[in-house]
Scaffold this motif. Structure first.
Motif, PDB file in Angstrom:
ATOM      1  N   ASP A  27       0.862  -1.184   0.000  1.00  0.00           N
ATOM      2  CA  ASP A  27       0.000   0.000   0.000  1.00  0.00           C
ATOM      3  C   ASP A  27       0.899   1.236   0.000  1.00  0.00           C
ATOM      4  OD1 ASP A  27      -1.759   2.067   0.418  1.00  0.00           O
ATOM      5  OD2 ASP A  27      -2.839   1.097   2.059  1.00  0.00           O
ATOM      6  N   TRP A  28       1.289   1.678  -1.198  1.00  0.00           N
ATOM      7  CA  TRP A  28       2.269   2.756  -1.295  1.00  0.00           C
ATOM      8  C   TRP A  28       1.702   4.111  -0.897  1.00  0.00           C
ATOM      9  CZ3 TRP A  28       7.249   2.388  -1.116  1.00  0.00           C
ATOM     10  CH2 TRP A  28       7.824   1.147  -1.416  1.00  0.00           C
ATOM     11  N   ALA A  29       0.397   4.287  -0.985  1.00  0.00           N
ATOM     12  CA  ALA A  29      -0.203   5.536  -0.495  1.00  0.00           C
ATOM     13  C   ALA A  29      -0.036   5.634   1.022  1.00  0.00           C
ATOM     14  CB  ALA A  29      -1.680   5.603  -0.882  1.00  0.00           C
ATOM     15  N   ALA A  30      -0.269   4.527   1.728  1.00  0.00           N
ATOM     16  CA  ALA A  30      -0.105   4.521   3.182  1.00  0.00           C
ATOM     17  C   ALA A  30       1.364   4.654   3.566  1.00  0.00           C
ATOM     18  CB  ALA A  30      -0.695   3.239   3.769  1.00  0.00           C
ATOM     19  N   LEU A  31       2.257   4.007   2.821  1.00  0.00           N
ATOM     20  CA  LEU A  31       3.681   4.110   3.124  1.00  0.00           C
ATOM     21  C   LEU A  31       4.185   5.534   2.898  1.00  0.00           C
ATOM     22  CD1 LEU A  31       4.849   0.748   1.512  1.00  0.00           C
ATOM     23  CD2 LEU A  31       4.782   1.292   3.958  1.00  0.00           C
ATOM     24  N   ALA A  32       3.712   6.181   1.831  1.00  0.00           N
ATOM     25  CA  ALA A  32       4.101   7.572   1.577  1.00  0.00           C
ATOM     26  C   ALA A  32       3.605   8.476   2.693  1.00  0.00           C
ATOM     27  CB  ALA A  32       3.559   8.033   0.230  1.00  0.00           C
ATOM     28  N   ALA A  33       2.392   8.225   3.183  1.00  0.00           N
ATOM     29  CA  ALA A  33       1.857   9.031   4.276  1.00  0.00           C
ATOM     30  C   ALA A  33       2.681   8.862   5.549  1.00  0.00           C
ATOM     31  CB  ALA A  33       0.397   8.642   4.530  1.00  0.00           C
ATOM     32  N   SER A  34       3.124   7.624   5.816  1.00  0.00           N
ATOM     33  CA  SER A  34       3.957   7.381   6.985  1.00  0.00           C
ATOM     34  C   SER A  34       5.305   8.086   6.860  1.00  0.00           C
ATOM     35  CB  SER A  34       4.169   5.881   7.178  1.00  0.00           C
ATOM     36  OG  SER A  34       4.999   5.606   8.290  1.00  0.00           O
ATOM     37  N   LEU A  35       5.905   8.032   5.673  1.00  0.00           N
ATOM     38  CA  LEU A  35       7.180   8.719   5.450  1.00  0.00           C
ATOM     39  C   LEU A  35       7.022  10.226   5.597  1.00  0.00           C
ATOM     40  CD1 LEU A  35       8.476   6.557   2.495  1.00  0.00           C
ATOM     41  CD2 LEU A  35       9.770   7.026   4.583  1.00  0.00           C
ATOM     42  N   ASP A  36       5.910  10.775   5.107  1.00  0.00           N
ATOM     43  CA  ASP A  36       5.662  12.210   5.248  1.00  0.00           C
ATOM     44  C   ASP A  36       5.484  12.596   6.712  1.00  0.00           C
ATOM     45  OD1 ASP A  36       5.833  12.747   2.552  1.00  0.00           O
ATOM     46  OD2 ASP A  36       3.674  12.674   2.206  1.00  0.00           O
ATOM     47  N   SER A  38       6.538  10.860   9.566  1.00  0.00           N
ATOM     48  CA  SER A  38       7.576  10.552  10.555  1.00  0.00           C
ATOM     49  C   SER A  38       8.960  10.322   9.973  1.00  0.00           C
ATOM     50  CB  SER A  38       7.169   9.307  11.348  1.00  0.00           C
ATOM     51  OG  SER A  38       7.084   8.175  10.491  1.00  0.00           O
ATOM     52  N   GLY A  39       9.099  10.329   8.645  1.00  0.00           N
ATOM     53  CA  GLY A  39      10.401  10.094   8.036  1.00  0.00           C
ATOM     54  C   GLY A  39      10.772   8.637   7.912  1.00  0.00           C
ATOM     55  N   HIS A  40       9.852   7.735   8.259  1.00  0.00           N
ATOM     56  CA  HIS A  40      10.121   6.314   8.072  1.00  0.00           C
ATOM     57  C   HIS A  40       8.812   5.562   7.892  1.00  0.00           C
ATOM     58  CE1 HIS A  40       9.059   6.002  12.376  1.00  0.00           C
ATOM     59  NE2 HIS A  40       8.837   4.719  12.128  1.00  0.00           N
ATOM     60  N   ALA A  41       8.902   4.357   7.357  1.00  0.00           N
ATOM     61  CA  ALA A  41       7.739   3.495   7.172  1.00  0.00           C
ATOM     62  C   ALA A  41       8.173   2.051   7.357  1.00  0.00           C
ATOM     63  CB  ALA A  41       7.119   3.689   5.787  1.00  0.00           C
ATOM     64  N   LEU A  42       7.347   1.270   8.035  1.00  0.00           N
ATOM     65  CA  LEU A  42       7.644  -0.134   8.319  1.00  0.00           C
ATOM     66  C   LEU A  42       6.961  -1.022   7.291  1.00  0.00           C
ATOM     67  CD1 LEU A  42       8.879  -2.216  10.315  1.00  0.00           C
ATOM     68  CD2 LEU A  42       6.716  -2.119  11.574  1.00  0.00           C
ATOM     69  N   LEU A  43       7.720  -1.989   6.754  1.00  0.00           N
ATOM     70  CA  LEU A  43       7.185  -2.945   5.779  1.00  0.00           C
ATOM     71  C   LEU A  43       7.422  -4.353   6.321  1.00  0.00           C
ATOM     72  CD1 LEU A  43       8.664  -0.440   4.066  1.00  0.00           C
ATOM     73  CD2 LEU A  43       7.764  -1.748   2.150  1.00  0.00           C
ATOM     74  N   PRO A  44       6.416  -4.977   6.900  1.00  0.00           N
ATOM     75  CA  PRO A  44       6.598  -6.324   7.448  1.00  0.00           C
ATOM     76  C   PRO A  44       6.815  -7.364   6.349  1.00  0.00           C
ATOM     77  CG  PRO A  44       4.646  -5.241   8.372  1.00  0.00           C
ATOM     78  CD  PRO A  44       5.088  -4.430   7.200  1.00  0.00           C
ATOM     79  N   GLY A  45       7.637  -8.361   6.652  1.00  0.00           N
ATOM     80  CA  GLY A  45       7.765  -9.540   5.811  1.00  0.00           C
ATOM     81  C   GLY A  45       8.249  -9.305   4.403  1.00  0.00           C
ATOM     82  N   VAL A  46       9.224  -8.441   4.223  1.00  0.00           N
ATOM     83  CA  VAL A  46       9.778  -8.216   2.881  1.00  0.00           C
ATOM     84  C   VAL A  46      10.572  -9.427   2.413  1.00  0.00           C
ATOM     85  CG1 VAL A  46      11.441  -6.828   1.581  1.00  0.00           C
ATOM     86  CG2 VAL A  46       9.770  -5.704   3.043  1.00  0.00           C
ATOM     87  N   LEU A  47      11.304 -10.060   3.325  1.00  0.00           N
ATOM     88  CA  LEU A  47      12.040 -11.288   3.018  1.00  0.00           C
ATOM     89  C   LEU A  47      11.532 -12.423   3.902  1.00  0.00           C
ATOM     90  CD1 LEU A  47      15.734 -10.017   2.719  1.00  0.00           C
ATOM     91  CD2 LEU A  47      14.130 -10.508   0.860  1.00  0.00           C
ATOM     92  N   SER A  48      11.575 -13.634   3.374  1.00  0.00           N
ATOM     93  CA  SER A  48      11.194 -14.808   4.161  1.00  0.00           C
ATOM     94  C   SER A  48      12.339 -15.179   5.105  1.00  0.00           C
ATOM     95  CB  SER A  48      10.903 -15.978   3.229  1.00  0.00           C
ATOM     96  OG  SER A  48      12.109 -16.441   2.631  1.00  0.00           O
ATOM     97  N   PRO A  49      12.060 -15.984   6.149  1.00  0.00           N
ATOM     98  CA  PRO A  49      13.145 -16.446   7.018  1.00  0.00           C
ATOM     99  C   PRO A  49      14.254 -17.151   6.242  1.00  0.00           C
ATOM    100  CG  PRO A  49      11.049 -16.864   8.073  1.00  0.00           C
ATOM    101  CD  PRO A  49      10.731 -16.371   6.689  1.00  0.00           C
ATOM    102  N   ALA A  50      13.894 -17.971   5.243  1.00  0.00           N
ATOM    103  CA  ALA A  50      14.919 -18.677   4.463  1.00  0.00           C
ATOM    104  C   ALA A  50      15.793 -17.695   3.688  1.00  0.00           C
ATOM    105  CB  ALA A  50      14.257 -19.669   3.511  1.00  0.00           C
ATOM    106  N   GLN A  51      15.187 -16.666   3.113  1.00  0.00           N
ATOM    107  CA  GLN A  51      15.965 -15.660   2.396  1.00  0.00           C
ATOM    108  C   GLN A  51      16.898 -14.911   3.349  1.00  0.00           C
ATOM    109  OE1 GLN A  51      12.510 -13.670   0.751  1.00  0.00           O
ATOM    110  NE2 GLN A  51      13.077 -14.291  -1.324  1.00  0.00           N
ATOM    111  N   CYS A  52      16.378 -14.547   4.529  1.00  0.00           N
ATOM    112  CA  CYS A  52      17.200 -13.851   5.525  1.00  0.00           C
ATOM    113  C   CYS A  52      18.403 -14.700   5.929  1.00  0.00           C
ATOM    114  CB  CYS A  52      16.365 -13.530   6.762  1.00  0.00           C
ATOM    115  SG  CYS A  52      15.066 -12.306   6.513  1.00  0.00           S
ATOM    116  N   GLU A  53      18.155 -15.958   6.204  1.00  0.00           N
ATOM    117  CA  GLU A  53      19.235 -16.836   6.670  1.00  0.00           C
ATOM    118  C   GLU A  53      20.260 -17.085   5.571  1.00  0.00           C
ATOM    119  OE1 GLU A  53      16.798 -19.992   8.086  1.00  0.00           O
ATOM    120  OE2 GLU A  53      15.947 -18.707   9.670  1.00  0.00           O
TER     121      GLU A  53
END
Length: 251
Positions: A27-36, A38-53
């Motif tokens: 939801d890029w509209a919501a992410l843009a609003a968060s950045l506007d 507070s200067g940051h936006a949280l995106l849960p689960g961008v990588l899977s645990p296997a990708q992270c490891e």
């Protein structure tokens, strides 16, 4: 472990969704609003645990990196990090390309609010061509490793004349299981005011998008610039890996 092995591990952990599709579905509209706001936006689960490891396991593979930095030698804190070399491994390459167009639109809006006459190309390669023409040719995505007692001082990732104003950090380790402490910290310095500090809660695979240097804030007389810095608090136990996704290259 080499780049091909990392790619094989990460691809095998995906079903019918590539990193590009995952990024585009946010939801890029919501992410843009968060950045506007507070200067940051949280995106849960961008990588899977296997990708992270898979990415974290590659930390000791010399072939993946162009340089290693021990923070204590430079007064940056404690811990160390490594800058990737080109070509970047998957999924880092795909994520960098997928995030850029969305963030470029947000960055363009910030420039307009601040009255800056600067446009960003629609693709990452177009922006990198601009960096390379100015002598900024070294890749800046990095992998950071912290162990007990390590921390990262507040800083900004500025590497040359051309700076893309947003960047990404993805936590590859799981808090409470792999490490204790080591919170991601942002500070905001408004003119003639005390700095404001915010701790961003991240789980394994979560990403935070944040301002590299400055962001616009609306005041009584229009928009003004607020300076942002980021860092990591002291690790109390365990080991923490983080992937840093920076979009401009370095001199």
């Amino acid at each position: 472990m080499n780049a091909d092995q990392i790619e094989a591990d990460t691809v095998s952990s995906q079903t019918d969704e590539t990193p590009i599709r995952q990024v585009d579905r946010r939801d890029w509209a919501a992410l843009a609003a968060s950045l506007d706001a507070s200067g940051h936006a949280l995106l849960p689960g961008v990588l899977s645990p296997a990708q992270c490891e898979a990415l974290a396991r590659g930390y000791d593979d010399e072939a993946l990196y162009r340089s290693r930095v021990v923070m204590a030698r430079h007064g940056f804190g404690r811990g160390e990090y490594r800058y990737f070399r080109y070509p970047l491994p998957s999924p880092l390459h795909e994520l960098r390309e997928a995030f850029y167009p969305h963030l470029a639109r947000i960055a363009q809006g910030w420039n307009e609010k601040l009255g800056q006459d600067l446009e960003y190309p629609p693709t990452l390669q177009g922006f990198l061509d601009r960096c390379h023409a100015a002598g900024q040719t070294r890749p800046t995505p990095l992998l950071l490793r912290y162990r007990a007692g390590d921390y990262n001082c507040l800083h900004q990732d500025l590497y040359g004349e051309h700076v893309f104003p947003l960047q990404l950090a993805i936590l590859l380790s799981e808090p409470g299981r792999d490490f204790e402490g080591g919170e991601f910290v942002l500070t905001e310095q408004r003119p003639r005011m005390q700095s404001r500090v915010e701790v961003v809660p991240l789980r394994q695979g979560d990403a935070v998008v944040f301002a590299v240097n400055q962001r616009p804030v609306r005041g009584a007389r229009g928009y003004y610039r607020v300076t942002m810095r980021h860092g990591v608090s002291r690790l109390r136990a365990g080991e923490r890996h983080t992937l840093g996704v920076i979009f401009h290259d370095a001199t």
